[in-house]
Design a protein around this motif. Sequence first.
Motif, PDB file in Angstrom:
ATOM      1  N   GLU A 126      35.055  47.417  42.240  1.00  0.00           N
ATOM      2  CA  GLU A 126      36.510  47.582  42.217  1.00  0.00           C
ATOM      3  C   GLU A 126      37.143  47.043  43.498  1.00  0.00           C
ATOM      4  O   GLU A 126      36.574  47.209  44.586  1.00  0.00           O
ATOM      5  N   TRP A 127      38.293  46.423  43.365  1.00  0.00           N
ATOM      6  CA  TRP A 127      39.048  45.940  44.527  1.00  0.00           C
ATOM      7  C   TRP A 127      40.378  46.664  44.593  1.00  0.00           C
ATOM      8  O   TRP A 127      41.079  46.781  43.602  1.00  0.00           O
ATOM      9  N   GLU A 128      40.710  47.150  45.798  1.00  0.00           N
ATOM     10  CA  GLU A 128      42.050  47.696  46.065  1.00  0.00           C
ATOM     11  C   GLU A 128      42.814  46.613  46.800  1.00  0.00           C
ATOM     12  O   GLU A 128      42.280  46.014  47.748  1.00  0.00           O
ATOM     13  N   ILE A 167      46.671  35.199  55.051  1.00  0.00           N
ATOM     14  CA  ILE A 167      46.627  36.376  54.169  1.00  0.00           C
ATOM     15  C   ILE A 167      45.188  36.553  53.686  1.00  0.00           C
ATOM     16  O   ILE A 167      44.615  35.667  53.045  1.00  0.00           O
ATOM     17  N   ASP A 168      44.648  37.707  53.994  1.00  0.00           N
ATOM     18  CA  ASP A 168      43.295  38.061  53.597  1.00  0.00           C
ATOM     19  C   ASP A 168      43.227  38.140  52.057  1.00  0.00           C
ATOM     20  O   ASP A 168      44.042  38.818  51.433  1.00  0.00           O
ATOM     21  N   HIS A 169      42.279  37.426  51.434  1.00  0.00           N
ATOM     22  CA  HIS A 169      42.260  37.413  49.969  1.00  0.00           C
ATOM     23  C   HIS A 169      40.876  37.063  49.417  1.00  0.00           C
ATOM     24  O   HIS A 169      40.015  36.572  50.164  1.00  0.00           O
ATOM     25  N   VAL A 170      40.698  37.319  48.131  1.00  0.00           N
ATOM     26  CA  VAL A 170      39.499  36.866  47.412  1.00  0.00           C
ATOM     27  C   VAL A 170      39.966  36.179  46.126  1.00  0.00           C
ATOM     28  O   VAL A 170      41.050  36.474  45.614  1.00  0.00           O
ATOM     29  N   VAL A 171      39.134  35.267  45.633  1.00  0.00           N
ATOM     30  CA  VAL A 171      39.396  34.622  44.343  1.00  0.00           C
ATOM     31  C   VAL A 171      38.284  35.064  43.405  1.00  0.00           C
ATOM     32  O   VAL A 171      37.111  34.726  43.625  1.00  0.00           O
ATOM     33  N   LEU A 172      38.642  35.850  42.389  1.00  0.00           N
ATOM     34  CA  LEU A 172      37.625  36.376  41.473  1.00  0.00           C
ATOM     35  C   LEU A 172      37.528  35.468  40.244  1.00  0.00           C
ATOM     36  O   LEU A 172      38.533  35.176  39.597  1.00  0.00           O
ATOM     37  N   GLU A 173      36.320  35.036  39.935  1.00  0.00           N
ATOM     38  CA  GLU A 173      36.114  34.073  38.844  1.00  0.00           C
ATOM     39  C   GLU A 173      34.960  34.552  37.957  1.00  0.00           C
ATOM     40  O   GLU A 173      33.855  34.762  38.439  1.00  0.00           O
ATOM     41  N   MET A 204      36.083  48.126  47.625  1.00  0.00           N
ATOM     42  CA  MET A 204      36.377  46.971  48.470  1.00  0.00           C
ATOM     43  C   MET A 204      37.883  46.811  48.576  1.00  0.00           C
ATOM     44  O   MET A 204      38.596  47.116  47.631  1.00  0.00           O
ATOM     45  N   ARG A 205      38.323  46.337  49.730  1.00  0.00           N
ATOM     46  CA  ARG A 205      39.763  46.179  49.955  1.00  0.00           C
ATOM     47  C   ARG A 205      40.086  44.775  50.427  1.00  0.00           C
ATOM     48  O   ARG A 205      39.310  44.173  51.177  1.00  0.00           O
ATOM     49  N   THR A 206      41.222  44.298  50.007  1.00  0.00           N
ATOM     50  CA  THR A 206      41.750  43.036  50.536  1.00  0.00           C
ATOM     51  C   THR A 206      43.260  43.066  50.340  1.00  0.00           C
ATOM     52  O   THR A 206      43.786  43.951  49.648  1.00  0.00           O
ATOM     53  N   THR A 207      43.948  42.101  50.904  1.00  0.00           N
ATOM     54  CA  THR A 207      45.413  42.101  50.733  1.00  0.00           C
ATOM     55  C   THR A 207      45.784  41.545  49.364  1.00  0.00           C
ATOM     56  O   THR A 207      46.617  42.102  48.658  1.00  0.00           O
ATOM     57  N   THR A 208      45.145  40.418  48.988  1.00  0.00           N
ATOM     58  CA  THR A 208      45.521  39.766  47.724  1.00  0.00           C
ATOM     59  C   THR A 208      44.283  39.422  46.912  1.00  0.00           C
ATOM     60  O   THR A 208      43.330  38.839  47.447  1.00  0.00           O
ATOM     61  N   VAL A 209      44.324  39.764  45.641  1.00  0.00           N
ATOM     62  CA  VAL A 209      43.291  39.306  44.704  1.00  0.00           C
ATOM     63  C   VAL A 209      43.892  38.207  43.850  1.00  0.00           C
ATOM     64  O   VAL A 209      44.938  38.397  43.216  1.00  0.00           O
TER      65      VAL A 209
END
Length: 415
Positions: A117-119, A26-32, A1-6
């Motif tokens: 995994e996130w890039e 800004i494309d992003h995800v919040v991992l919790e 998976m890809r995003t700009t900011t984790v």
Amino acid sequence: MRTTTVVIGAGHAGLAMSRHLSDRSIDHVVLERNEVAASWRTERWDSLRLLTPSWLSRLPGYRYDGDDPDGFMTMPEVVDFITGYAKEIAAPVHAGTTVTSVRRRGDGYCVTTDQGEWECLTVVLASGAFNQPRVPAFAAEVPEPVTALTPMTYRNPDQLPEGGVLVVGASASGVQIAHELHRSGRPVTLSVGEHVRAPRVYRGRDIHWWMDAAGLLDERYDEVDDVTRVRRTSSMQLVGTPERATFDLNALMSEGVVVVGRLAGIRDGHAQISGSLRNKCELADLKLGRLLDAIDEWATARGVDDALPPPHRLAPTAVSERPILDVDLRDGRIQTLIWATGYRPDYSWLDVPVLDAKGMVRHDGGVVESPGLYLLGAPFLRRRRSTLICGAGDDAGDLATELVAHLDRRAARVG
Ligand SMILES: Cc1cc2nc3c(=O)[nH]c(=O)nc-3n(C[C@H](O)[C@H](O)[C@H](O)COP(=O)(O)OP(=O)(O)OC[C@H]3O[C@@H](n4cnc5c(N)ncnc54)[C@H](O)[C@@H]3O)c2cc1C
């Protein structure tokens, strides 16, 4: 998976960053690893309320709008407040996702989680500054059968065996827990090292009102003399109760809590107490005087003296002439010891060489020395208020600006 900011962590800090990233598209995800506001759900004791008044709980575009702005939120109320924010900003939270590794890959990062995994090009560490208790190495010397707890494992007095309690540490957590246990009928001894004394109310206003209005909470990290030392300063001896009570050592002693000096070690079942109590109390009294001086000067400069009760000073901390230097942990009088000696972050999953010898992230106002890596939520990150809920917004805004500049520089390079 890809995003700009984790963004790692969906406490209020990670969410504030999410809001600023969304504002900047800004494309992003919040991992919790758990769920939103997890630390307030699982890591606090039952009776805890915020020590900051509710009106001060503000996040970008969001603030407390209940019917008791001068009150202090309970834990369920804090969870509702933060969960409400996550919904309002539609934060892209991936709950139940534990980050197990962050490492450099190319000119970005690879974030490994138990869900894949996130890039990404940039990472924001918002995983909290208080993930685990900080206890001294000699904690292992606590003799049987004394039960040892920390503020993260303490829930309420019923959980403790009958008998006396030694609470080690007199910052906000220590004084609050000592007070609660004393009220439950247990003899309580409180071991006091360096501490920060403060009245709940001064000249008719909450101490946080003064600190907010006078700009003390906005003091910047690059304006203080020794930021490393300031970042280690313990929390103010405050509690948020409906009665707006002051919980300094004089108040605790007048109720019957026994106050002793700093716990220097444990040998042969004896807690060895340092003789520095008077010095530590005099220092705290001195610093309190300076704080109140700064407040009074601001009030005079603002011309609000006439509208307020006159300045006054608190009585010096009453230290015994014959301090206790030894507490026997084997004679049965102490059944529980609570290490209220602070908290520390957990970066065991961070595989980027940015930690110092103490395991803290090296950073300059949240900009970590690995390009594209940012830190949020640490004490005095950029301002005195950084550690508070009301501090995350400005810090996240500043760091989002840095992050965008980093992406722009990269885009210019890559063409
Ligand atoms: C006892 C106590 C009382 C406090 N009282 C106040 C107060 O009255 N007022 C105030 O303004 N502030 C207070 N604070 C300070 C501060 O607001 C809190 O510490 C707050 O929880 C910090 O928010 P945060 O978002 O930085 O971190 P946290 O709330 O800790 O959020 C970090 C999140 O990251 C997640 N996480 C961690 N590691 C991983 C991983 N590897 N993978 C995925 N997720 C991960 C955690 O589950 C957590 O949800 C208090 C702190 C403590 C400890």
